[in-house]
Design an enzyme around this catalytic site. Structure first.
Site, PDB file in Angstrom:
ATOM      1  N   LYS A  80      10.046  -8.427   5.439  1.00 30.76           N
ATOM      2  CA  LYS A  80      11.053  -9.056   6.302  1.00 30.76           C
ATOM      3  C   LYS A  80      11.813 -10.093   5.501  1.00 30.76           C
ATOM      4  O   LYS A  80      11.270 -10.688   4.564  1.00 30.76           O
ATOM      5  CB  LYS A  80      10.372  -9.752   7.484  1.00 30.76           C
ATOM      6  CG  LYS A  80      11.278  -9.970   8.663  1.00 30.76           C
ATOM      7  CD  LYS A  80      11.426  -8.658   9.401  1.00 30.76           C
ATOM      8  CE  LYS A  80      11.990  -8.801  10.764  1.00 30.76           C
ATOM      9  NZ  LYS A  80      11.653  -7.613  11.568  1.00 30.76           N
TER      10      LYS A  80
ATOM     11  N   HIS B  43       0.835  -1.211   0.000  1.00 30.00           N
ATOM     12  CA  HIS B  43       0.000   0.000   0.000  1.00 30.00           C
ATOM     13  C   HIS B  43       0.866   1.256   0.000  1.00 30.00           C
ATOM     14  O   HIS B  43       0.448   2.310  -0.433  1.00 30.00           O
ATOM     15  CB  HIS B  43      -0.962   0.001   1.194  1.00 30.00           C
ATOM     16  CG  HIS B  43      -0.293   0.246   2.509  1.00 30.00           C
ATOM     17  ND1 HIS B  43       0.529  -0.680   3.107  1.00 30.00           N
ATOM     18  CD2 HIS B  43      -0.297   1.321   3.334  1.00 30.00           C
ATOM     19  CE1 HIS B  43       0.992  -0.177   4.249  1.00 30.00           C
ATOM     20  NE2 HIS B  43       0.508   1.026   4.395  1.00 30.00           N
TER      21      HIS B  43
HETATM   22  N1  GLU Z   1      14.316  -5.301  12.294  1.00 32.68           N
HETATM   23  C1  GLU Z   1      13.772  -4.131  12.906  1.00 32.68           C
HETATM   24  C2  GLU Z   1      12.315  -4.348  13.261  1.00 32.68           C
HETATM   25  O1  GLU Z   1      11.880  -5.465  13.441  1.00 32.68           O
HETATM   26  C3  GLU Z   1      14.043  -2.882  12.106  1.00 32.68           C
HETATM   27  C4  GLU Z   1      13.422  -2.800  10.760  1.00 32.68           C
HETATM   28  C5  GLU Z   1      13.894  -1.612   9.925  1.00 32.68           C
HETATM   29  O2  GLU Z   1      14.595  -0.762  10.436  1.00 32.68           O
HETATM   30  O3  GLU Z   1      13.553  -1.586   8.741  1.00 32.68           O
HETATM   31  O4  GLU Z   1      11.579  -3.430  13.445  1.00 32.68           O
END
Ligand code: GLU
Length: 476
Positions: free
Chosen positions: A108, A67
């Site tokens: 992720k 989005h």
């Molecule tokens: N891995 C971190 C989280 O779970 C940071 C993610 C990021 O900074 O993009 O929020």
């Protein structure tokens, strides 16, 4: 995918939390389904030569929601990585970004390896190959999908990712924005490393200032003197502990790590503990503390304290141990530490849960600042610092002249300091965490049936993402 039956299902928990909140949003089912599903899942297996052997490594990148673009979220290196886990984490990222008004979709990545089993050169090889796979599939780029550190990765890996990306896309003037959490000396930003822990501190500080909530728990307002147990001394846990001790005057009474746990009623100085661990290789044996061996380390979560901070991995508070938790406040620094069933028990027992999707959003917030810095090709504060200093100095001179009183050197240096990058990052993060807390509290106050902070946080995120889709005209 191998999964034993007794393991709680992380993705299922996230979906349950979503459904519980969705009922309070008034959005129609088609739109809710679109918000809930993962938009793109990429699974890849690639070979890497380690010593004389070839290892085939399983890896993922999941983009939960398009989005807003780019999508954003960390990369995890762990033996436990599996598709459902990465999907759950990507999903949380979308809601997290929405809650703190960071204009990204959620994503992720995960690489199924135990990073502590490989040396630096081998990790570099794996990271570069994984990045190459992402480039090939168009799953990385400053306007597409921007990774960051997560469990088992840090600024070193982000530097390798950036360099690999640059090798393929050298013509992209914004290439540095393809990944965040980079070393400060390599297009990173001051304050990114501490950001998640600092955000956790700001979030807890807001929660303990709410008089009605504290009264219901039998606690006074304020952070000072509150006892804390920290599960996990990684990046997030150690910064949360340091900042809570330094700036909040909280007392750390318990800590757990892979090797075991310690408890000391009179308080553990976190700096001394970190030094002790560095010297001895373990937190066990810390002077004056009670020890709990490896197999009993999670018992520390059940000890008497005001605030329990799970700062390790998901599925730590489950229906099996939730009823034994004595802490009054559970501050979720990790992603997904409480299962849906675990939470039901905690809420029934009158606990206050500060949910992960709000509380640990400080990391992505400062990642957003880093990405903006990369796109602007200039450090924050560079243009205005000296100008502000001169203006403030002139103002002080004028006040001194008109009042005949002189301002002390100390006051002068505080007032006329002029903000550095780190000052701006911290103030931007503080503002973000306070603002987001107020939004969530407001939803809890306004909606009679939304009683807990997690449901309020989900309602907030779902509503914001839903509004994006409605404005785009994709849904009627
Ligand atoms: N891995 C971190 C989280 O779970 C940071 C993610 C990021 O900074 O993009 O929020």
């Amino acid at each position: 995918m191998t999964k034993t039956k007794s393991q709680p299902n992380f993705f299922g928990s996230v979906q349950n939390y979503f459904d519980k909140a969705a009922a309070h949003t008034g959005l129609h089912q088609g739109l809710l389904t679109q918000i809930k599903v993962c938009n793109a899942v990429y699974q890849v297996q690639f070979p890497v030569k380690i010593g004389n052997q070839y290892k085939v490594i399983e890896a993922y990148r999941v983009q939960h929601s398009h989005h807003r673009l780019p999508t954003k979220g960390g990369i995890r290196y762990s033996n436990h990585v599996n598709q459902e886990e990465v999907m759950a984490l990507a999903t949380l990222m979308s809601y997290k970004c929405a809650i703190v008004d960071v204009p990204f979709g959620g994503a992720k990545g995960g690489v199924k390896i135990n990073p502590w089993e490989y040396n630096e050169a081998q990790l570099q090889k794996i990271t570069r190959r994984y990045t190459t796979e992402l480039v090939r599939r168009n799953f990385i780029g400053p306007s597409i999908d921007v990774p960051a550190p997560d469990y088992g990765t840090g600024s070193r890996e982000m530097a390798w990712i950036y360099d690999t990306y640059r090798t393929f896309k050298g013509e992209d003037i914004d290439a540095a924005g393809c990944v965040t959490g980079k070393p400060v000396t390599l297009n990173g930003i001051q304050g990114r490393q501490e950001a998640t822990g600092r955000g956790v501190y700001y979030g807890i500080r807001e929660a303990v200032e709410t008089e009605a909530d504290m009264k219901a728990l039998g606690l006074t307002t304020g952070m000072a003197g509150k006892t804390m147990v920290i599960q996990g001394l990684g990046n997030v846990g150690s910064y949360t502990a340091k900042i809570s001790q330094d700036e909040g005057d909280a007392i750390i009474v318990g800590v757990s790590e892979v090797e075991g746990a310690i408890y000391k009623e009179s308080g553990i100085d976190i700096y001394e503990l970190l030094k002790f661990r560095e010297e001895t290789g373990s937190i066990l044996g810390f002077p004056g503390a009670k020890n709990f061996e490896k197999q009993d380390r999670n018992k520390v979560m059940e000890f008497e304290c005001d605030i329990l901070v799970p700062a390790a991995l998901e599925n730590q508070i489950t229906r099996e141990n939730a009823s034994r938790i004595k802490a009054k406040i559970i501050a979720e620094a990790a992603n997904g530490p409480t299962t849906f069933e675990g939470e039901q028990i905690l809420l029934k027992n009158g606990k206050l849960l500060i949910p992960d999707l709000y509380l640990n959003a400080g990391g992505v917030t400062v990642s957003y600042f880093e990405w903006l810095k990369n796109l602007s090709h200039m450090r924050f504060g560079r243009m205005e610092k000296r100008f502000n200093q001169n203006t403030f100095r002139s103002m002080i001179d004028l006040v001194e002249k008109n009042t005949g009183k002189s301002v002390t050197e100390r006051d002068r240096s505080v007032i006329a300091k002029g903000a550095d990058e780190i000052d701006l990052v911290r103030s931007g993060l503080e503002e973000t965490m306070i603002n987001a807390y107020n939004q969530i509290s407001e939803i809890r106050r306004r909606k009679r049936k939304v009683e807990d902070l997690r449901t309020a946080a989900f309602v907030n995120a779902i509503t914001k993402i839903g509004n994006d889709y409605l404005t785009m005209g994709i849904f009627p």
